[in-house]
Design a protein around this motif. Structure first.
Motif, PDB file in Angstrom:
ATOM      1  N   ASP A   1      44.552  27.270 -17.526  1.00 62.62           N
ATOM      2  CA  ASP A   1      43.029  28.251 -17.632  1.00 62.62           C
ATOM      3  C   ASP A   1      41.988  27.037 -18.202  1.00 62.62           C
ATOM      4  OD1 ASP A   1      44.348  30.272 -16.325  1.00 62.62           O
ATOM      5  OD2 ASP A   1      44.016  31.689 -17.972  1.00 62.62           O
ATOM      6  N   VAL A   2      42.693  26.232 -19.217  1.00 67.50           N
ATOM      7  CA  VAL A   2      41.568  25.354 -19.889  1.00 67.50           C
ATOM      8  C   VAL A   2      40.923  24.649 -18.686  1.00 67.50           C
ATOM      9  CG1 VAL A   2      41.310  23.522 -21.308  1.00 67.50           C
ATOM     10  CG2 VAL A   2      42.890  25.258 -21.824  1.00 67.50           C
ATOM     11  N   GLY A   3      41.515  24.113 -17.852  1.00 68.55           N
ATOM     12  CA  GLY A   3      41.099  23.455 -16.610  1.00 68.55           C
ATOM     13  C   GLY A   3      40.591  24.312 -15.714  1.00 68.55           C
ATOM     14  N   GLY A   4      40.856  25.284 -15.306  1.00 67.70           N
ATOM     15  CA  GLY A   4      40.259  26.445 -14.340  1.00 67.70           C
ATOM     16  C   GLY A   4      38.801  26.806 -15.163  1.00 67.70           C
ATOM     17  N   GLN A   5      38.583  26.870 -16.198  1.00 63.66           N
ATOM     18  CA  GLN A   5      37.245  27.281 -16.783  1.00 63.66           C
ATOM     19  C   GLN A   5      36.399  26.257 -16.567  1.00 63.66           C
ATOM     20  OE1 GLN A   5      36.472  30.185 -18.201  1.00 63.66           O
ATOM     21  NE2 GLN A   5      34.241  29.470 -18.114  1.00 63.66           N
ATOM     22  N   LEU A   6      36.748  24.996 -16.935  1.00 63.90           N
ATOM     23  CA  LEU A   6      36.109  23.781 -16.641  1.00 63.90           C
ATOM     24  C   LEU A   6      35.422  23.568 -15.062  1.00 63.90           C
ATOM     25  CD1 LEU A   6      37.944  20.966 -18.373  1.00 63.90           C
ATOM     26  CD2 LEU A   6      35.877  21.914 -19.075  1.00 63.90           C
ATOM     27  N   LEU A   7      36.564  23.931 -14.369  1.00 62.35           N
ATOM     28  CA  LEU A   7      35.948  24.141 -12.659  1.00 62.35           C
ATOM     29  C   LEU A   7      35.186  25.310 -12.549  1.00 62.35           C
ATOM     30  CD1 LEU A   7      39.688  23.831 -11.173  1.00 62.35           C
ATOM     31  CD2 LEU A   7      37.628  22.296 -10.851  1.00 62.35           C
ATOM     32  N   LEU A   8      35.420  26.272 -13.224  1.00 67.46           N
ATOM     33  CA  LEU A   8      34.295  27.577 -12.926  1.00 67.46           C
ATOM     34  C   LEU A   8      32.731  27.017 -13.457  1.00 67.46           C
ATOM     35  CD1 LEU A   8      36.349  30.802 -14.161  1.00 67.46           C
ATOM     36  CD2 LEU A   8      35.491  30.138 -11.949  1.00 67.46           C
ATOM     37  N   GLU A   9      32.853  26.308 -14.446  1.00 64.78           N
ATOM     38  CA  GLU A   9      31.461  26.181 -14.999  1.00 64.78           C
ATOM     39  C   GLU A   9      30.802  25.008 -14.178  1.00 64.78           C
ATOM     40  OE1 GLU A   9      32.389  25.199 -19.235  1.00 64.78           O
ATOM     41  OE2 GLU A   9      32.885  27.488 -19.587  1.00 64.78           O
ATOM     42  N   ALA A  10      31.523  23.913 -13.620  1.00 71.99           N
ATOM     43  CA  ALA A  10      31.045  22.907 -13.155  1.00 71.99           C
ATOM     44  C   ALA A  10      30.614  22.914 -11.760  1.00 71.99           C
ATOM     45  CB  ALA A  10      31.838  21.501 -13.261  1.00 71.99           C
ATOM     46  N   LEU A  11      31.748  23.607 -10.855  1.00 69.58           N
ATOM     47  CA  LEU A  11      31.531  23.706  -9.359  1.00 69.58           C
ATOM     48  C   LEU A  11      30.253  24.160  -9.051  1.00 69.58           C
ATOM     49  CD1 LEU A  11      35.132  24.056  -8.515  1.00 69.58           C
ATOM     50  CD2 LEU A  11      33.851  22.011  -8.088  1.00 69.58           C
ATOM     51  N   PRO A  12      29.804  25.263  -9.436  1.00 75.03           N
ATOM     52  CA  PRO A  12      28.493  25.867  -8.950  1.00 75.03           C
ATOM     53  C   PRO A  12      27.240  24.779  -8.797  1.00 75.03           C
ATOM     54  CG  PRO A  12      29.587  27.656 -10.396  1.00 75.03           C
ATOM     55  CD  PRO A  12      30.300  26.063 -10.398  1.00 75.03           C
ATOM     56  N   ARG A  13      27.260  23.752  -9.623  1.00 76.04           N
ATOM     57  CA  ARG A  13      26.198  22.655  -9.726  1.00 76.04           C
ATOM     58  C   ARG A  13      26.664  21.690  -8.433  1.00 76.04           C
ATOM     59  NH1 ARG A  13      28.221  22.012 -15.114  1.00 76.04           N
ATOM     60  NH2 ARG A  13      28.512  19.962 -14.646  1.00 76.04           N
ATOM     61  N   PHE A  14      27.591  21.875  -7.794  1.00 76.03           N
ATOM     62  CA  PHE A  14      27.910  20.766  -6.661  1.00 76.03           C
ATOM     63  C   PHE A  14      28.053  21.545  -5.281  1.00 76.03           C
ATOM     64  CE2 PHE A  14      29.406  19.059 -10.624  1.00 76.03           C
ATOM     65  CZ  PHE A  14      28.790  17.704 -10.632  1.00 76.03           C
ATOM     66  N   PRO A  15      27.053  21.959  -4.595  1.00 77.53           N
ATOM     67  CA  PRO A  15      27.115  22.747  -3.295  1.00 77.53           C
ATOM     68  C   PRO A  15      27.783  22.040  -1.999  1.00 77.53           C
ATOM     69  CG  PRO A  15      24.746  22.344  -3.653  1.00 77.53           C
ATOM     70  CD  PRO A  15      25.635  21.945  -5.089  1.00 77.53           C
ATOM     71  N   ASN A  16      28.058  20.690  -2.591  1.00 76.57           N
ATOM     72  CA  ASN A  16      28.608  19.816  -1.501  1.00 76.57           C
ATOM     73  C   ASN A  16      29.922  20.035  -1.426  1.00 76.57           C
ATOM     74  OD1 ASN A  16      28.017  18.507  -4.277  1.00 76.57           O
ATOM     75  ND2 ASN A  16      29.524  16.968  -3.161  1.00 76.57           N
ATOM     76  N   ILE A  17      30.661  20.581  -2.476  1.00 73.30           N
ATOM     77  CA  ILE A  17      31.881  20.768  -2.319  1.00 73.30           C
ATOM     78  C   ILE A  17      32.414  21.769  -1.804  1.00 73.30           C
ATOM     79  CG2 ILE A  17      34.067  21.134  -3.824  1.00 73.30           C
ATOM     80  CD1 ILE A  17      32.853  19.001  -5.791  1.00 73.30           C
ATOM     81  N   LYS A  18      33.074  21.745  -0.421  1.00 74.39           N
ATOM     82  CA  LYS A  18      33.439  22.880   0.397  1.00 74.39           C
ATOM     83  C   LYS A  18      34.638  23.576   0.096  1.00 74.39           C
ATOM     84  CE  LYS A  18      29.231  22.357   2.103  1.00 74.39           C
ATOM     85  NZ  LYS A  18      28.311  23.251   1.650  1.00 74.39           N
ATOM     86  N   LYS A  19      35.679  22.666  -0.215  1.00 73.22           N
ATOM     87  CA  LYS A  19      36.983  22.864  -0.871  1.00 73.22           C
ATOM     88  C   LYS A  19      37.820  22.586  -2.098  1.00 73.22           C
ATOM     89  CE  LYS A  19      41.726  22.999   1.356  1.00 73.22           C
ATOM     90  NZ  LYS A  19      42.578  22.524   2.408  1.00 73.22           N
ATOM     91  N   LEU A  20      38.327  23.223  -2.557  1.00 68.41           N
ATOM     92  CA  LEU A  20      39.082  23.058  -4.011  1.00 68.41           C
ATOM     93  C   LEU A  20      40.550  23.211  -3.758  1.00 68.41           C
ATOM     94  CD1 LEU A  20      39.174  22.372  -6.897  1.00 68.41           C
ATOM     95  CD2 LEU A  20      38.774  25.092  -7.264  1.00 68.41           C
ATOM     96  N   ASP A  21      41.229  22.528  -3.938  1.00 68.87           N
ATOM     97  CA  ASP A  21      42.748  22.543  -3.644  1.00 68.87           C
ATOM     98  C   ASP A  21      43.405  22.224  -5.169  1.00 68.87           C
ATOM     99  OD1 ASP A  21      45.305  22.515  -3.099  1.00 68.87           O
ATOM    100  OD2 ASP A  21      45.251  20.931  -1.787  1.00 68.87           O
ATOM    101  N   VAL A  22      44.104  23.373  -5.791  1.00 68.81           N
ATOM    102  CA  VAL A  22      44.506  23.317  -6.913  1.00 68.81           C
ATOM    103  C   VAL A  22      46.124  23.843  -6.534  1.00 68.81           C
ATOM    104  CG1 VAL A  22      42.642  23.359  -8.484  1.00 68.81           C
ATOM    105  CG2 VAL A  22      43.623  25.514  -7.686  1.00 68.81           C
TER     106      VAL A  22
END
Length: 283
Positions: A219-240
């Motif tokens: 969840d530490v990394g998950g929270q980083l993803l939640l906070e950062a990814l909305p700033r990058f609309p170019n990213i269409k897929k996240l694979d975790v």
């Protein structure tokens, strides 16, 4: 046309091996139509490296000139554990196969990439139990102007990974891949730390797929993803996929405005007050 070339135990016992693999490939009447070559077990991959195969391809470069995709080490754990596969020196492959678009390497023992310079390579994947820092540095200095996909298994320090988050930070800061679309830094025992490094990298503004799978993401990394990814609309897929996220975090990531693969949830082991999480592929 795709074709896999490998030897079973009986063929190995009869004298087949790395020294005969290229000869047998060239003798295959279907080979001139094969554009995707996968080289599996060359007989005893934990005792003999694939160097003679690589040397044979270089020597017969003209006859391999139609091959656009090459996978060296396409074997499962029953044939050879990934950490045991003896790889080789790819330094001469770059010039010998200028038409190559995809290269996949499985195993990192004795792996050397050399000075990487290739105009047409679009995909580089290294699957291993631990990626040595000297190989990471070779990739950092690579001249791959058309590279679209980079997928690197970081693995464990028990099986070859001798770096840390700064090693990957230097890789992403120094590498010049202007057409990169898919970035995969996966299978790490420090996946949370590497997630932070990746999210701070210059490639975040250009890629469409972010792959942080197969590691110890919590969840530490998950929270980083939640906070950062909305700033990058170019990213269409996240694979975790394959992770250690809570169910709540999984749902939050699935709620992001992109395609998210959060399958393969694992639970950490607890022993004498310590928490243990393991990457998917190490040995």
């Amino acid at each position: 046309m795709t074709k896999t070339y490998s030897y079973n135990y009986d063929e190995y016992e009869a004298g087949r091996g790395a020294a005969t693999m290229v000869e047998d490939i060239l003798a295959d009447p279907e080979f001139p139509q094969v554009t995707e070559v996968a080289i599996g077990n060359w007989g005893s991959a934990y005792e003999e490296s694939c160097q003679k195969i690589l040397d044979g391809i270089v020597e017969a470069a003209e006859r391999f000139s139609h091959v656009e995709k090459l996978f060296v080490g396409d074997m499962d754990f029953e044939e050879c554990e990934v950490s045991w596969i003896l790889q080789g020196d790819y330094s001469k492959i770059w010039a010998a196969m200028p038409q190559l678009k995809e290269l996949t390497i499985k195993g990192s023992e004795d792996l050397t990439l050399g000075q990487i310079c290739h105009e047409n390579l679009e995909s580089l994947t290294i699957i291993c139990g631990g990626l040595p820092s000297d190989v990471i540095q070779e990739i950092e200095k690579a001249q791959l102007p058309n590279l679209k996909k980079l997928l690197l298994y970081m693995g464990s320090d028990n099986y070859g990974f001798d770096g840390n988050e700064d090693t990957v930070r230097r890789l992403l800061a120094g590498a010049c891949f202007p057409k990169l679309e898919y970035l995969g830094i996966v299978d790490s025992e420090i996946q949370d730390e590497l997630t932070k490094v990746v999210l701070e990298s210059k490639f975040m503004g250009q890629i469409h797929t972010l792959d942080l799978s197969c590691g110890t993401l919590s969840d530490v990394g998950g929270q980083l993803l939640l906070e950062a990814l909305p700033r990058f609309p170019n990213i269409k897929k996240l694979d975790v996929h394959y992770h250690f996220l809570s169910e709540g975090m999984m749902k939050q990531l699935e709620g992001l405005p992109l395609e998210a693969d959060v399958s393969g949830r694992n639970k950490a082991d607890h022993y004498q007050g310590e928490v243990y999480r393991y990457a998917m592929l190490t040995e």
